[in-house]
Structures are given as C-alpha cells and as structure tokens.
Scaffold this active site. Structure first.
Site, PDB file in Angstrom:
ATOM      1  N   MET B   1       0.864  -1.176   0.000  1.00  0.00           N
ATOM      2  CA  MET B   1       0.000   0.000   0.000  1.00  0.00           C
ATOM      3  C   MET B   1       0.895   1.218   0.000  1.00  0.00           C
ATOM      4  O   MET B   1       1.699   1.393   0.892  1.00  0.00           O
ATOM      5  CB  MET B   1      -0.868  -0.017   1.265  1.00  0.00           C
ATOM      6  CG  MET B   1      -1.815  -1.187   1.269  1.00  0.00           C
ATOM      7  SD  MET B   1      -2.903  -1.141  -0.148  1.00  0.00           S
ATOM      8  CE  MET B   1      -3.196  -2.870  -0.351  1.00  0.00           C
ATOM      9  N   CYS B   2       0.813   2.003  -1.007  1.00  0.00           N
ATOM     10  CA  CYS B   2       1.959   2.854  -1.253  1.00  0.00           C
ATOM     11  C   CYS B   2       1.692   3.975  -2.208  1.00  0.00           C
ATOM     12  O   CYS B   2       0.630   4.119  -2.768  1.00  0.00           O
ATOM     13  CB  CYS B   2       3.071   2.011  -1.860  1.00  0.00           C
ATOM     14  SG  CYS B   2       3.269   0.433  -1.085  1.00  0.00           S
ATOM     15  N   GLY B   3       2.744   4.779  -2.370  1.00  0.00           N
ATOM     16  CA  GLY B   3       2.764   5.771  -3.421  1.00  0.00           C
ATOM     17  C   GLY B   3       3.872   5.440  -4.408  1.00  0.00           C
ATOM     18  O   GLY B   3       4.942   4.992  -4.014  1.00  0.00           O
TER      19      GLY B   3
END
Lengths: 448, 309, 227
Positions: B1-3
């Site tokens: 879960m990230c950018g």
C-alpha cells in the site's frame, strides 16, 4: 429392533458416522432440495476456544482486593480523543454493536437506543441508514459507514456522535451479503433505494476506496465533512488482527472495532459463518500488540466484539487489553429474542427456542428481527429498553466484582497477568499461562 | 500500500534535473507511504563494467576498506563510491557473476540492492524526505527513474522490504496493492531456483518477472503473463536499462495517473505527485487502462510489445 | 467573487469557509485556486453557492454535495462527487475512478472521459459524460441515469437494479444481468432533458438504452454463475 436376524446372526449396533453426522446429512438434504446455500443469522455455533477457557486468579495475601460495596471501581471510558474534538464519553465499557434497521424492526432499534442510553452507553446504526426513532432514543449514536451506503447522507452523518467505517464483520471477513427479498418492506425499500421484495446483494468492498492508503484519504474526507468533531472508528473482522489494527491506526482511526467469528450477522451463508474468521479469544492479543508497537495502546481505543455475554467476558476482554466491548446477539436475547415463551411458534418454524436463526426470513415470533406489522406489535420498545438497561447494568456489576477481587479501582487496570488458562489452546491464543504453570505455548524464550 | 512515482525523460536537457524532479514527486506521496522510501535511478552507463548498489547497517566498518578487500579477492581493480548506508561498486563486467558470493564471504552484512550497467537503487526506512536527503537524491542525474513510498501491510518495515526491487540486470519494480497468492508463488519460484530474500509480496512479483525472463520472455511478455499468474491487486511500474513500463491488474482499484509531454512521461499514484512538473498544464493526462501493458523506450527500435502504449 | 488560495490557507480553512455559507448567503460565487491535486476539496457543501476549482483535484472533491454547484476547471481524482445528494458538479477535464459513487441525487457532468466504476452503486444521481467511461461502471447501480456520449468499457451495469444507462457509442461488454432495452418515447424525452440540463448537444435518437434484466432479483441456483 431384533437383536439378530432370521438366521440367528446377531446385528451389530447401528453406528452413526462421525463424518456424516445427522446434522451434516440434513445440510446435504437441504442443499439438494433447494439449490441454494443455507443462509442464516447469528454467529458461529461451533465450539471454539473462548473466554470460558480463562480464569481470573483473584487476590489473597500477595494481592489485596477492594471492598465490594464501599471502594470504588470505575467503569467509564473515553473513545476517540486522539483526533476528534468531541470524543464519546461512556459510563460503562459495553456498547451496542451495529444492527440494521431492516434486519431489526423499528421498535427493536428504539429499544436498543432506550436501553443503551439508560445505561450510559452508545448504540450503533447498521446497513440501512439512521432512523429518526433510533436517533431520537439514543443519547450517543454511532453511524456506520458501510460498503452498500444504503441511506447514507451528510445530514445524518452530521447528526452522529461517531462514525464507524465498516470494513468487515466477524461472521464473514471478506464477504458481502445477500439478504433475501422477504424482508424488504416498503419502508426498508425506500430507505435503501431498492425495489420492494427483491434480494438485496451487498458488496464486499467499499465502492470508492480499497486498502489503507485510500482509507487514509476517505477518513480525511469524512472528517472534513463533519468538521473534525466526531471520532472515526474502523471496524474489521478478526482475520489478520495485527496488521489490520496497525493499518487502521496508520490510516488515522480514533478507535478500532474488532469482531471475532462468534459475532452475529443478519444473514449470510452458514458455510461462511462457521468456516471463515478467528475466534474472539484469538484476536485480542495481536491487536493489542499492534497498538503497543505503535505506542497507541489506550490512545486509540480497541472495542472487542463477538460472543460477549457476561461481566466475566467483559473483564477478560479488558484484561487482555481491550478498552471496551460491543454486544449484538446478547442484546437481542435481552430484548426477548429466542425466548422459550414462544416455543410452540418456534416449533412451527421447524426449530426450537435458542436455535432460531432464520432472522432474514422475517418471521421472528419475538417480533424483533422482522418487518411484519403483526409480529412487530408483540414487542414493546419501552419494556425492551428496560430489560436491556438491566442486563447492561448487571454485566457492569459483574465485571466490577471481578476487578475489585483482583484489587483494581478501574476496569481498565485489569491485566493479562491476572489471568490463567484452562486449556493449552486458550493459553496459546490469550498468551497467558496454563493454570498452575508459568508457561504458555509460544512463550518467548521457552523454545516451544 | 503505497505511493509510486516515475519519470522517463525524452528531452536530454532535463537529465541533470531528474533527481530533483523525482524527489519532489516522491515527497508528495509521503501520506501514502510514510514507512520507507526508495528510488531507482538510471544514470551513467558503465562501459564494460557492472554496477552493484550495496547496503550496510554499519557502513563505516563495512565500506572503509571494501574497495581494496574486494579488489584483492577478485584480483581486479574495483571502484567504490560510498553514499550514506549505500555504496556503488563498479566492477569489470566479466567478474559480475562472482560478486554476490565474494561479498557474502568478505562482508556478510552487506546486502545487494541492485545490479546493472546504469541502474542504482537507494532505499531506507524512514520518511521519504529524510531518505531523499540522506542520499542526496535531488542532486542525481539520469535518463529515467522510479520512486516508491511504502505503507507496509503484512511484511516488516525494513530496508530489504522497501521498494524498488531489483529483478535482473538493470531491471527494477515497484508495486502498489497487495498480492494474495504470493506465499505459494514464492515456494514455487524458490523451487525454480530464483533467489527471494524477504517475505514481501512485491518481491515475489519482481522475482516472478525475473523467472519469466530467464525462461525467455521479454519484459512485455512477462508482464502480460503476470496478469494471469499474479492474484490480488497491483499497479506495477517497472524500469529497464532503456525503458519504463506500467501495468495494472484487471480490477484496477489502486490509483494511477500518467502524464506525457514532448519532454517526458510521468507516473504518479495521485495527480498531486505531478503538479510541479514543467508544462503539466498542457500535458496529456490519463489513467492507464486495466490489464494493459504500457512501455516507453529510449531504444530506437523497441519491440511491438514495448510499443503497446 | 471570493477567492480561496488552498496552498495559502489550507484545506480545513477552505472547507470550513464554504461550510459556513448559510442557505441565504449573499456570497454565492467562490473560486479555489492552487488545488494541485489535493483531496476532499469542497466536500460536504450544503448551500446554494457556486464554487469553481481552478485546476485538477485529488480524491473526493465535492463529496456528499448538497445544493452547491462545483465546477472543476481541470481533471478530477478518484471518488469525485461520491454520495452526491443534490446540486451539480461539472468537470471540464477527465474524471478518475468511482465518479459519483453511491450518489443519491443531483447531476454530475464530465466534459472529458470518466474512468472505471463511474456511477458505482448509484442511488439516484444523474451522470452525463461527454467522452467515454471505463470498466465496471454503474456496478450495482440502484437508480438514476448514466448518459455516455462516447463508448463504455467492460461490464457495464453489472448486477444493476433500476438505474438506466444511455450510451451513444459502443459498449465493450455488458455486465451480469444488464441488457439492451427498447428506447421508448418517455426515454427519449428523459434523455433530452438530461442532455439539456448538462448543456451537451447530442441527438437522443443516437443513443441505446441499457438496464437490468431483473434475472438476479430473486435467487435462482441456475444463475449461480452470475453471482
């Protein structure tokens, strides 16, 4: 039955299969006859390790108890103080879990509001929006924000005392739902923008976000809409409690509601209820560990639910690190659900008092889980509210009794070290020693 | 879960600015991933030599005499450029295959982050702005680069769990989402002899691509088959020596925005990451389609797959 | 016109200022400058005001809108206008996924394209898209109208209830229980009024109507493959 056949050879005793039990066989016959999986309400009925497998040690010489009727044992709890300007202050750490208008009748929802308010605690809406009855009769109302968004609107959102973003429930982690059409009355249909009488399929994911990175933005939006006033809870099923708790906190939740597999549901596949999810006993410690690892234990509150029945359960949940509990099924029983006084009517439905779980069919003899006007009329919301208040007060007194015996002047001072386990399973899940030993399976440094 | 952020430059005059632009994009994505950050940068081509980016938790003791010790072990001259907890080793190409084993014996605590002729990977635990400052990312130059900010889901917050993951020479991969069949796939890939360091789901995605390419697939083909074999949610951005690719799973829930001008192709998990790029107001901005492989290349003759975009 | 600079005063101040506008405010025209893709801009409005956002927005712009008209002079991020109750949102550029998710009323107009899951679980909102829409649009749509002047992606209207879909171009595939339907005079009239309200010039007779086959309305094991 003859003990031998016509040739004089003895019969063996008829032997039932442990694999194909009468229960299993009836499930198979039902599936074959109907072509639909069994849908029912309630939580897991199978026996799982539970709080019954834990005992408090109490006090004697090494510890001093508090005097039962004189020395105070506090029960209050504040939920949501981390980010919200108006946190919820509860007199008792027992809340009423989300149950929808639709699953329950309007008068039953009213009774939950009356009972909870009289006991100084909160109640919660459900999948179907907020009714004026429950808002009016609930001094503290938590508004659930669910994947279906039935009846969701900003006016009700701003009337809520807290918002609970529901990611999952213990009866069906990862599942959506399908409620058969019988209970979709005119009023339920209108609140949910659905045609009357059709099956209602609920999605398993939220329509406009997925995962913790998006959740953080969703929480921001809800806070902006409500002016950062009310706490935002995140409700998850007991599935991967360490990670889910961690991620809910990182996304900005004020409180985490964690629901074990004994937690009820209005209607879901029996196979889901019985075979997916973790027992409530097994999910508390990993969730508390997550909060401790983040330095957020007692700052972000943990509300535990799923098969909580008595003050002993409340005390055990709190000793393992929960800040409060929520009850659903127990509250319905307090209102009069499954009461033996309706036994003859339960028999007509092919069941018996205590076993009735076809809540989705809308024929509840007790008039609680129904939208049928005649059945609903059997249930008096004022009397129901009184009964719920009594029950909540008794649970609180029970929990206080135990806490005092352990020398605690506040329920939240109970600790895992006050507990022992009766079985290896419970010892491992609760991470407390097997009674009479210093050891539990998985204890760090013991090599097991 | 990230950018995720990525920047592929078409205009050579922007190359000195690559680090600066990527750093700004990376820091903008801090909310999506405050746990760790990493960047893969495609910089100078090291002719006839191979670059290894390595990391140590005790860089002072591990890196001080590394050039000499490694050179002695190999009987070759080795160049070592230390940058905080990381160091770039430049070794003769013919020695490349023996480097991991040699390092394991002379510096057991040093870990290999990447291997390639132009690729360098820098990643550490911490807020993206701190990670960027530590390595001086904004001063780096190059032809293209990919950055990642991580919000860990089920695997540990460690340097090795940070993205990008190096999948093969000059290849790297970053991921937003979570894979649901990574445990069984990891066991399968390990049986196939693929080296997998962590319990991280993304590393399995990266290793899967390595395996496919080892079996003869192009990167484009490997990404196509990933759509069938990887279960769960993913937006992947991948880098190669000459190119830059994007693929989203068929459900495509995890966000992705792209922008293209005559000067660059840019990727962001959110539009916010792109707002400071030059000429963004007039860029073509769009969301990559689900289950579609996009690829851009500096190579003058990219394959059909690579031209999918 | 009142101007709010998002970069200067921050999101909370922008939204709090707009929320403070009462039913009968005199200050009806607002603009927000420097949005730079920020999230939750102008969400939860409930007054008859007109807000123009000068640039592209992030997630949930104009979420749960009531009464207000919000113009986005750029492209819009995921979940724009989610759960809109009333009022109007006009997006000059493209819209990302989940546009108007669960919207109960009001109108959303997109001058460019809308991405996947446009109108997911819509409950009464009207959405008019001048360009194309992406996959899984109007999944579980309950009511309201989705008008697409371009093409629709895969699985249009999967598991829909009573929402109506009007598409001028091609539909890549229809979702479970979604079928092509006859365009009767009342539908042409409805479509014309929606296009007029959206300010889009298109001939209603060029559109095809789609909606629920209602085969999933009550469970049948022989439909199990569709669940």
């Amino acid at each position: 039955m003859n003990s031998h056949d016509s040739k004089g050879i003895p019969h063996t005793t008829p032997r039932q299969s442990a694999t194909f039990t009468q229960d299993v066989n009836s499930d198979i016959r039902r599936a074959a006859a109907t072509g639909i999986y069994d849908i029912r309400g309630g939580g897991a009925k199978r026996k799982v390790p539970s709080f019954d497998d834990l005992l408090f040690m109490g006090a004697s010489i090494s510890r001093y108890p508090l005097e039962g009727y004189r020395e105070k044992c506090e029960t209050s709890v504040t939920i949501g103080g981390l980010h919200a300007s108006n946190p919820i202050e509860l007199d008792i750490p027992i809340t009423i879990a989300g149950m929808s208008f639709g699953a329950l009748s309007g008068p039953a929802k009213e009774a939950l509001g009356r009972g909870a308010s009289a006991a100084g605690t909160s109640t919660t809406t459900g999948d179907g929006g907020m009714t004026p009855e429950e808002r009016g009769h609930s001094s503290k109302l938590v508004y659930q924000y669910l994947p279906s968004r039935y009846g969701m609107n900003p006016n009700d959102l701003r009337k809520a005392d807290a918002i609970e973003i529901v990611v999952g429930q213990g009866a069906k982690p990862g599942g959506g739902g399908m409620l058969l059409g019988q209970k979709i009355s005119d009023r339920v249909a209108e609140m949910r923008n659905l045609p009357k009488g059709i099956d209602q399929r609920s999605a398993c994911r939220h329509p406009d976000w997925t995962g913790p990175d998006d959740l953080e933005i969703k929480i921001l939006e809800l806070r902006e809409i409500t002016g950062w006033k009310v706490p935002i809870y995140v409700k998850v099923a007991g599935a991967r409690p360490y990670y889910d708790t961690t991620l809910a906190v990182k996304a900005g939740a004020d409180a985490v509601v964690l629901d074990g597999m004994q937690g009820g549901t209005a209607a879901t596949q029996d196979v889901f209820i019985e075979h997916v999810g973790l027992p409530t006993l097994a999910i508390v410690r990993p969730a508390v560990q997550a909060l401790q690892d983040l330095g957020m234990h007692r700052k972000v509150q943990l509300i535990l639910s799923g098969g909580i029945r008595s003050g002993a359960d409340v005390a055990k949940a709190m000793a393992l690190g929960a800040d409060a509990v929520a009850i659903g099924t127990a509250a319905l029983i307090a209102l009069g659900d499954n009461d033996p006084k309706w036994e003859s009517e339960y028999n007509k439905l092919g069941t018996t008092a205590g076993a009735y779980d076809d809540w989705h069919e809308g024929m509840d003899p007790a008039g609680i889980t129904t939208q049928d006007p005649d059945l609903m009329a059997r249930f008096d919301p004022i009397e129901g509210g009184r009964r719920l208040k009594n029950y909540l007060k008794v649970m609180t007194l029970e929990a206080q009794t135990i806490a005092r015996a352990c020398g605690k002047n506040h329920l939240h001072n109970l600790e895992p070290e006050d507990l022992v386990a009766l079985t290896m399973e419970a010892a491992a899940m609760a991470r407390v020693p097997l009674a009479g030993t210093e050891w539990y399976p998985g204890k760090p440094g013991t090599g097991y | 879960m990230c950018g995720i952020v990525g920047l592929f430059l078409k205009d050579k005059s922007l190359e000195p600015q690559l680090g600066n632009m990527l750093t700004d994009m990376l820091i903008t994505m801090t909310d999506r991933g405050p746990d760790s950050a990493g960047i893969a940068i495609y910089g100078d081509d090291s002719d006839n030599s191979m670059k290894f980016t390595v990391q140590s938790d005790t860089p002072e003791s591990d890196f001080e005499t590394l050039a000499k010790d490694l050179g002695d072990a190999l009987g070759q001259t080795v160049q070592v450029e230390v940058n905080s907890t990381h160091a770039v080793l430049i070794v003769p190409a013919k020695e490349a295959d023996s480097i991991r084993a040699t390092l394991a014996s002379i510096r057991p605590n040093v870990r290999v982050m990447s291997r390639g002729q132009t690729l360098e990977i820098y990643k550490e635990v911490g807020l993206p702005k701190d990670v960027a400052a530590r390595f001086g990312l904004s001063g780096m130059h190059g032809t293209h680069g990919i950055g990642h900010t991580r919000m860990a889901t089920e695997s540990a917050v460690t340097t090795m769990g940070a993205h990008p993951f190096n999948t093969g020479d000059d290849q790297c991969l970053v991921h937003n989402g979570s894979l649901s069949n990574h445990n069984s796939l990891r066991r399968k890939l390990r049986r196939e002899g693929i080296h997998i360091e962590t319990e991280n789901d993304t590393e399995v995605g990266a290793a899967y691509l390595t395996w496919k390419m080892r079996e003869g697939a192009s990167l484009g083909e490997a990404l196509e088959s990933a759509l069938d074999d990887l279960d769960g949610f993913f937006t992947f951005v991948v880098g190669t020596k000459d190119g830059f690719g994007v693929v989203r799973d068929p459900i495509a829930c995890k966000p992705a925005v792209m922008a293209e001008t005559d000067q660059y192709v840019a990727f962001g998990s959110e539009y916010r990451a792109l707002v400071n790029l030059p000429g963004i107001e007039d860029a073509r901005v769009w969301e990559p389609e689900p289950a579609t492989v996009y690829f851009w290349s500096h190579d003058s003759a990219p394959t059909t797959k690579e031209k999918a975009a | 016109m009142q101007t709010l600079d998002l970069q200067e005063i921050g999101l909370r101040e922008v939204n709090a200022t707009l929320h403070a506008q009462a039913e009968n405010t005199n200050q009806t025209a607002w603009e927000i400058v420097n949005p730079k893709g920020a999230h939750a801009i102008a969400c939860g409005l409930d007054a008859p005001i007109e807000v123009t956002v000068r640039g592209s927005t992030g997630y949930y712009c104009a979420g749960m809108n009531q009464q207000a008209t919000v113009n986005i002079a750029g492209s819009a991020g995921p979940g724009t206008g989610e759960n809109i109750m009333s009022g109007k949102i006009v997006i000059e550029g493209d819209a990302s996924q989940y546009l108007g998710a669960t919207g109960h009323g009001g109108m959303i107009v997109v001058k460019g394209n809308a991405s996947s899951r446009c109108g997911i679980s819509m409950k009464g909102v009207n959405i008019v898209v001048q360009g194309n829409i992406g996959h899984m649009s109007a999944f579980m749509g309950q009511s309201g109208n989705l008008v697409v002047c371009g093409d629709a992606g895969d699985a249009l209207g999967d598991s829909c209830y009573e929402a109506r879909f009007f598409v001028r171009g091609s539909v890549k595939s229809l979702g479970a229980d979604c079928v092509k339907k006859e365009m009767r005079p009342e539908h042409l009239e409805l479509l014309k009024s929606l296009l007029d309200e959206a300010g889009i010039d298109a001939d209603p007779s060029e559109f095809t109507r789609y909606g629920s086959a209602r085969n999933l309305y009550n469970f049948d094991v022989d439909n199990a493959g569709a669940y």
